[in-house]
Design a protein around this motif. Sequence first.
Motif, PDB file in Angstrom:
ATOM      1  N   GLU A 151       0.158  13.712  17.634  1.00 46.57           N
ATOM      2  CA  GLU A 151      -1.059  14.543  17.621  1.00 46.57           C
ATOM      3  C   GLU A 151      -2.029  14.016  16.573  1.00 46.57           C
ATOM      4  O   GLU A 151      -3.227  14.300  16.619  1.00 46.57           O
ATOM      5  CB  GLU A 151      -0.699  15.997  17.296  1.00 46.57           C
ATOM      6  N   ILE A 152      -1.493  13.258  15.606  1.00 47.03           N
ATOM      7  CA  ILE A 152      -2.310  12.601  14.573  1.00 47.03           C
ATOM      8  C   ILE A 152      -1.930  11.125  14.624  1.00 47.03           C
ATOM      9  O   ILE A 152      -0.741  10.795  14.667  1.00 47.03           O
ATOM     10  CB  ILE A 152      -1.993  13.194  13.175  1.00 47.03           C
ATOM     11  N   PRO A 153      -2.942  10.228  14.644  1.00 49.80           N
ATOM     12  CA  PRO A 153      -2.608   8.802  14.730  1.00 49.80           C
ATOM     13  C   PRO A 153      -1.974   8.279  13.438  1.00 49.80           C
ATOM     14  O   PRO A 153      -2.293   8.765  12.341  1.00 49.80           O
ATOM     15  CB  PRO A 153      -3.966   8.133  14.983  1.00 49.80           C
ATOM     16  N   ALA A 154      -1.079   7.327  13.577  1.00 49.65           N
ATOM     17  CA  ALA A 154      -0.455   6.666  12.421  1.00 49.65           C
ATOM     18  C   ALA A 154      -0.040   5.271  12.873  1.00 49.65           C
ATOM     19  O   ALA A 154       0.085   5.003  14.071  1.00 49.65           O
ATOM     20  CB  ALA A 154       0.744   7.472  11.938  1.00 49.65           C
ATOM     21  N   GLY A 155       0.162   4.411  11.908  1.00 46.63           N
ATOM     22  CA  GLY A 155       0.595   3.045  12.218  1.00 46.63           C
ATOM     23  C   GLY A 155       2.097   3.015  12.407  1.00 46.63           C
ATOM     24  O   GLY A 155       2.860   2.603  11.522  1.00 46.63           O
ATOM     25  N   ILE A 156       2.531   3.467  13.579  1.00 46.54           N
ATOM     26  CA  ILE A 156       3.979   3.549  13.848  1.00 46.54           C
ATOM     27  C   ILE A 156       4.545   2.137  14.033  1.00 46.54           C
ATOM     28  O   ILE A 156       4.011   1.349  14.814  1.00 46.54           O
ATOM     29  CB  ILE A 156       4.255   4.448  15.072  1.00 46.54           C
ATOM     30  N   ALA A 163      -1.679   5.393   2.108  1.00 51.98           N
ATOM     31  CA  ALA A 163      -2.148   4.966   0.774  1.00 51.98           C
ATOM     32  C   ALA A 163      -1.061   4.096   0.146  1.00 51.98           C
ATOM     33  O   ALA A 163      -0.339   4.532  -0.757  1.00 51.98           O
ATOM     34  CB  ALA A 163      -2.440   6.185  -0.086  1.00 51.98           C
ATOM     35  N   PRO A 164      -0.924   2.855   0.646  1.00 48.96           N
ATOM     36  CA  PRO A 164       0.236   2.039   0.234  1.00 48.96           C
ATOM     37  C   PRO A 164       0.275   1.748  -1.261  1.00 48.96           C
ATOM     38  O   PRO A 164      -0.733   1.413  -1.863  1.00 48.96           O
ATOM     39  CB  PRO A 164       0.062   0.744   1.056  1.00 48.96           C
ATOM     40  N   GLN A 165       1.464   1.883  -1.823  1.00 49.07           N
ATOM     41  CA  GLN A 165       1.693   1.634  -3.249  1.00 49.07           C
ATOM     42  C   GLN A 165       2.318   0.265  -3.489  1.00 49.07           C
ATOM     43  O   GLN A 165       2.657  -0.079  -4.623  1.00 49.07           O
ATOM     44  CB  GLN A 165       2.597   2.729  -3.833  1.00 49.07           C
ATOM     45  N   ALA A 166       2.462  -0.515  -2.437  1.00 54.89           N
ATOM     46  CA  ALA A 166       3.016  -1.875  -2.521  1.00 54.89           C
ATOM     47  C   ALA A 166       2.571  -2.600  -1.250  1.00 54.89           C
ATOM     48  O   ALA A 166       2.156  -1.951  -0.279  1.00 54.89           O
ATOM     49  CB  ALA A 166       4.543  -1.801  -2.596  1.00 54.89           C
ATOM     50  N   PRO A 167       2.630  -3.939  -1.233  1.00 55.29           N
ATOM     51  CA  PRO A 167       2.206  -4.668  -0.031  1.00 55.29           C
ATOM     52  C   PRO A 167       2.909  -4.178   1.248  1.00 55.29           C
ATOM     53  O   PRO A 167       2.296  -4.132   2.301  1.00 55.29           O
ATOM     54  CB  PRO A 167       2.564  -6.119  -0.365  1.00 55.29           C
ATOM     55  N   THR A 168       4.188  -3.837   1.151  1.00 52.91           N
ATOM     56  CA  THR A 168       4.871  -3.142   2.254  1.00 52.91           C
ATOM     57  C   THR A 168       5.192  -1.728   1.794  1.00 52.91           C
ATOM     58  O   THR A 168       5.842  -1.538   0.757  1.00 52.91           O
ATOM     59  CB  THR A 168       6.179  -3.861   2.650  1.00 52.91           C
TER      60      THR A 168
END
Length: 114
Positions: free
Chosen positions: A15-20, A34-39
């Motif tokens: 229902e909400i888009p995300a980078g699955i 809000a990534p806290q590291a490159p991965t």
Amino acid sequence: MSLISCLFCKIIAKEIPAGIVYEDEKVVAFKDIAPQAPTHILLVPREHARFVEELADKGVVGRIYKIAADLARENKIADSGYRIVVNHGRAAGQAVDHVHFHLLGGRDFSWPPG
Ligand code: AMP
Ligand code: ZN
């Protein structure tokens, strides 16, 4: 927080888009906004629960660790090292009340954590 208003339940339901980046019948993994590291990938059980101990299906935790290890290899952070973090409760920084496992890698991490 009820399941109806849960952000991660909405992502799981698409229902909400995300980078699955991974999903199966028990687990969904998606890129942290809000990534806290490159991965920085979040792994969540489809079952809604605030904490691991509230999950009816605790076997899903082992499955999540295996998927995290596979994603670490895919993202080429397995050899350098990575962290799997669960923030449990407010003092630890849990902001979303649907248990989630942070997979973090691609940089050095300090210890103890802040
Ligand atoms: P925690 O502080 O352990 O509860 O982690 C919640 C995480 O969810 C944070 O790292 C946020 O950046 C992340 N987050 C919040 N909203 C979204 C979203 N819409 N899509 C992906 N990640 C999100
Ligand atoms: Zn939920």
